[in-house]
Scaffold this motif. Structure first.
Motif, PDB file in Angstrom:
ATOM      1  N   VAL A  20       0.856  -1.186   0.000  1.00  0.00           N
ATOM      2  CA  VAL A  20       0.000   0.000   0.000  1.00  0.00           C
ATOM      3  C   VAL A  20       0.889   1.232   0.000  1.00  0.00           C
ATOM      4  CG1 VAL A  20      -2.001  -1.034   1.121  1.00  0.00           C
ATOM      5  CG2 VAL A  20      -0.163  -0.070   2.535  1.00  0.00           C
ATOM      6  N   PHE A  21       0.346   2.317  -0.528  1.00  0.00           N
ATOM      7  CA  PHE A  21       1.047   3.595  -0.606  1.00  0.00           C
ATOM      8  C   PHE A  21       0.096   4.637  -0.018  1.00  0.00           C
ATOM      9  CE2 PHE A  21       2.395   0.755  -3.918  1.00  0.00           C
ATOM     10  CZ  PHE A  21       3.776   0.868  -3.952  1.00  0.00           C
ATOM     11  N   GLU A  22       0.465   5.187   1.153  1.00  0.00           N
ATOM     12  CA  GLU A  22      -0.466   6.044   1.870  1.00  0.00           C
ATOM     13  C   GLU A  22       0.271   6.962   2.830  1.00  0.00           C
ATOM     14  OE1 GLU A  22      -2.949   3.086   3.603  1.00  0.00           O
ATOM     15  OE2 GLU A  22      -1.468   2.451   5.082  1.00  0.00           O
ATOM     16  N   THR A  23      -0.491   7.826   3.493  1.00  0.00           N
ATOM     17  CA  THR A  23       0.068   8.728   4.508  1.00  0.00           C
ATOM     18  C   THR A  23      -0.243   8.179   5.896  1.00  0.00           C
ATOM     19  OG1 THR A  23      -0.257  10.629   3.053  1.00  0.00           O
ATOM     20  CG2 THR A  23       0.068  11.083   5.395  1.00  0.00           C
ATOM     21  N   ARG A  24       0.783   8.145   6.752  1.00  0.00           N
ATOM     22  CA  ARG A  24       0.605   7.600   8.101  1.00  0.00           C
ATOM     23  C   ARG A  24       1.249   8.520   9.135  1.00  0.00           C
ATOM     24  NH1 ARG A  24       1.698   1.080   8.082  1.00  0.00           N
ATOM     25  NH2 ARG A  24       0.199   0.490   6.427  1.00  0.00           N
ATOM     26  N   MET A  25       0.773   8.369  10.360  1.00  0.00           N
ATOM     27  CA  MET A  25       1.339   9.084  11.488  1.00  0.00           C
ATOM     28  C   MET A  25       2.555   8.312  12.032  1.00  0.00           C
ATOM     29  SD  MET A  25      -0.352  11.884  11.897  1.00  0.00           S
ATOM     30  CE  MET A  25      -0.412  11.923  10.091  1.00  0.00           C
ATOM     31  N   PRO A  26       3.443   9.003  12.772  1.00  0.00           N
ATOM     32  CA  PRO A  26       4.674   8.361  13.265  1.00  0.00           C
ATOM     33  C   PRO A  26       4.445   7.133  14.136  1.00  0.00           C
ATOM     34  CG  PRO A  26       4.852  10.734  13.435  1.00  0.00           C
ATOM     35  CD  PRO A  26       3.444  10.453  13.028  1.00  0.00           C
ATOM     36  N   ASN A  27       3.272   7.008  14.764  1.00  0.00           N
ATOM     37  CA  ASN A  27       3.014   5.858  15.639  1.00  0.00           C
ATOM     38  C   ASN A  27       2.439   4.657  14.884  1.00  0.00           C
ATOM     39  OD1 ASN A  27       0.542   6.939  15.050  1.00  0.00           O
ATOM     40  ND2 ASN A  27      -0.228   6.944  17.163  1.00  0.00           N
ATOM     41  N   ASP A  28       2.412   4.738  13.550  1.00  0.00           N
ATOM     42  CA  ASP A  28       1.826   3.661  12.750  1.00  0.00           C
ATOM     43  C   ASP A  28       2.785   3.274  11.628  1.00  0.00           C
ATOM     44  OD1 ASP A  28       0.053   1.833  11.699  1.00  0.00           O
ATOM     45  OD2 ASP A  28      -1.124   3.334  10.601  1.00  0.00           O
ATOM     46  N   MET A  29       3.990   2.836  12.041  1.00  0.00           N
ATOM     47  CA  MET A  29       5.043   2.605  11.048  1.00  0.00           C
ATOM     48  C   MET A  29       5.629   1.195  11.111  1.00  0.00           C
ATOM     49  SD  MET A  29       5.401   5.643   9.525  1.00  0.00           S
ATOM     50  CE  MET A  29       7.061   5.794   8.888  1.00  0.00           C
ATOM     51  N   ASP A  30       4.969   0.275  11.797  1.00  0.00           N
ATOM     52  CA  ASP A  30       5.562  -1.043  12.052  1.00  0.00           C
ATOM     53  C   ASP A  30       5.870  -1.831  10.776  1.00  0.00           C
ATOM     54  OD1 ASP A  30       5.464  -0.513  14.718  1.00  0.00           O
ATOM     55  OD2 ASP A  30       3.662  -1.712  15.120  1.00  0.00           O
ATOM     56  N   ASP A  31       4.962  -1.812   9.821  1.00  0.00           N
ATOM     57  CA  ASP A  31       5.148  -2.623   8.623  1.00  0.00           C
ATOM     58  C   ASP A  31       5.634  -1.818   7.424  1.00  0.00           C
ATOM     59  OD1 ASP A  31       2.868  -1.160   8.406  1.00  0.00           O
ATOM     60  OD2 ASP A  31       1.637  -2.752   7.527  1.00  0.00           O
ATOM     61  N   VAL A  32       6.188  -0.636   7.685  1.00  0.00           N
ATOM     62  CA  VAL A  32       6.610   0.267   6.619  1.00  0.00           C
ATOM     63  C   VAL A  32       7.924  -0.205   5.998  1.00  0.00           C
ATOM     64  CG1 VAL A  32       7.477   2.598   6.167  1.00  0.00           C
ATOM     65  CG2 VAL A  32       5.359   2.275   7.446  1.00  0.00           C
ATOM     66  N   ILE A  33       7.981  -0.181   4.689  1.00  0.00           N
ATOM     67  CA  ILE A  33       9.184  -0.555   3.946  1.00  0.00           C
ATOM     68  C   ILE A  33      10.011   0.678   3.601  1.00  0.00           C
ATOM     69  CG2 ILE A  33      10.008  -1.600   1.791  1.00  0.00           C
ATOM     70  CD1 ILE A  33       7.398  -3.279   1.843  1.00  0.00           C
ATOM     71  N   TYR A  34       9.308   1.763   3.254  1.00  0.00           N
ATOM     72  CA  TYR A  34       9.986   3.012   2.888  1.00  0.00           C
ATOM     73  C   TYR A  34       9.079   4.171   3.270  1.00  0.00           C
ATOM     74  CZ  TYR A  34      12.188   6.690   0.119  1.00  0.00           C
ATOM     75  OH  TYR A  34      12.784   7.854  -0.271  1.00  0.00           O
ATOM     76  N   ALA A  35       9.675   5.273   3.746  1.00  0.00           N
ATOM     77  CA  ALA A  35       8.868   6.424   4.168  1.00  0.00           C
ATOM     78  C   ALA A  35       9.581   7.725   3.865  1.00  0.00           C
ATOM     79  CB  ALA A  35       8.565   6.336   5.663  1.00  0.00           C
TER      80      ALA A  35
END
Length: 271
Positions: free
Chosen positions: A221-236
């Motif tokens: 998925v490609f979306e906007t997230r807050m700093p407390n919701d980054m566990d499964d992030v590959i790139y930001a």
């Protein structure tokens, strides 16, 4: 027509390193491929090899089992390449068509007229009097009208304004057929995000990614997230609204693909 590249290497004369190294790839009909990569990874070279304009130093490039370096007429009549740099003769469009259409037995005047209309161009024009952007639109219109089963674009949206880029997507979509393979090499990834249905990313090491947009959407998925919701992030990347991220999809709803984020993530992962 199926395009196969098997363990392809290519080095320009006098160069210290290969322009392409160990490229193995199969490209199918009825697909629009986005060919992405950093400067110097050999995207243009790959298109020239497919078109038969260059000969591989190692490996083979074939179309329906026939090596492109042989430049057989039955293959050449079904391949057209729109190069990034080009020149058109100082003749009328009708003269240009008369000179070149005999090479392409499936040439369609209707397709040409529709493309020119979409680009807001007249069919009664002198090519030498056109601006660079207008010449590019005429060149691409002719390419689409050839009816070739393989159509190669190298940086097609360079030099086009916002409206013309939208027109380009329109004419390519309208001219696509089940038998056609279109490969678009570009750095302007946002220009083709809604157009391509398969993505190939090259590097100096070879092919980093070869995946359909459907597969990409299923996995990421490609979306906007807050700093407390980054566990499964590959790139930001940070933005004013939060972090723009590429993450594993999991149970999340499907999102539009952000090709720029995908490109950056894949390249960082393979450094």
């Amino acid at each position: 027509m199926k395009i196969n590249l098997e363990k392809v290497d290519y080095r320009y004369r006098g160069a210290r390193e290969n322009a392409l190294t160990n490229i193995t790839l199969s490209l199918e009909a009825n697909k629009i491929y986005g060919l992405l990569g950093k400067n110097g990874v050999g995207k243009s070279t790959m298109l020239y090899l497919i078109a038969g304009l260059l000969k591989a130093k190692q490996g083979t490039i074939s179309i329906d089992g026939i090596e492109t370096q042989l430049r057989r007429p039955e293959i050449l009549k079904d391949v057209f390449i729109v190069t990034e740099e080009f020149s058109l003769p100082n003749v009328s469009l009708s003269e240009y068509i008369k000179m070149n259409r005999p090479f392409y037995p499936n040439f369609s005047t209707d397709v040409l007229d529709n493309c020119l209309k979409a680009f807001e161009l007249n069919s009664d024009m002198k090519l030498g009097e056109l601006s660079l952007g207008q010449k590019k639109k005429v060149y691409m219109s002719f390419a689409l009208a050839t009816g070739t089963k393989i159509l190669l674009f190298d940086e097609p949206t360079n030099g086009l304004d916002i409206t013309s880029k939208s027109q380009f997507r329109q004419v390519v979509s309208q001219s696509m057929t089940e038998e056609r393979t279109i490969i678009i090499s570009t750095h302007q990834v946002h220009d083709i995000e809604q157009l391509v249905d398969h993505v190939v990313i090259l590097s100096k090491k070879g092919v980093l990614l070869n995946m359909s947009t459907e597969e990409i959407s299923q996995q990421y998925v490609f979306e906007t997230r807050m700093p407390n919701d980054m566990d499964d992030v590959i790139y930001a990347e940070p933005s004013l609204q939060g972090n723009i991220v590429m993450a594993k999809r999991g149970n999340n709803p499907e999102t539009n693909i952000n090709l720029e984020m995908l490109f950056k993530a894949i390249n960082i992962e393979n450094q």
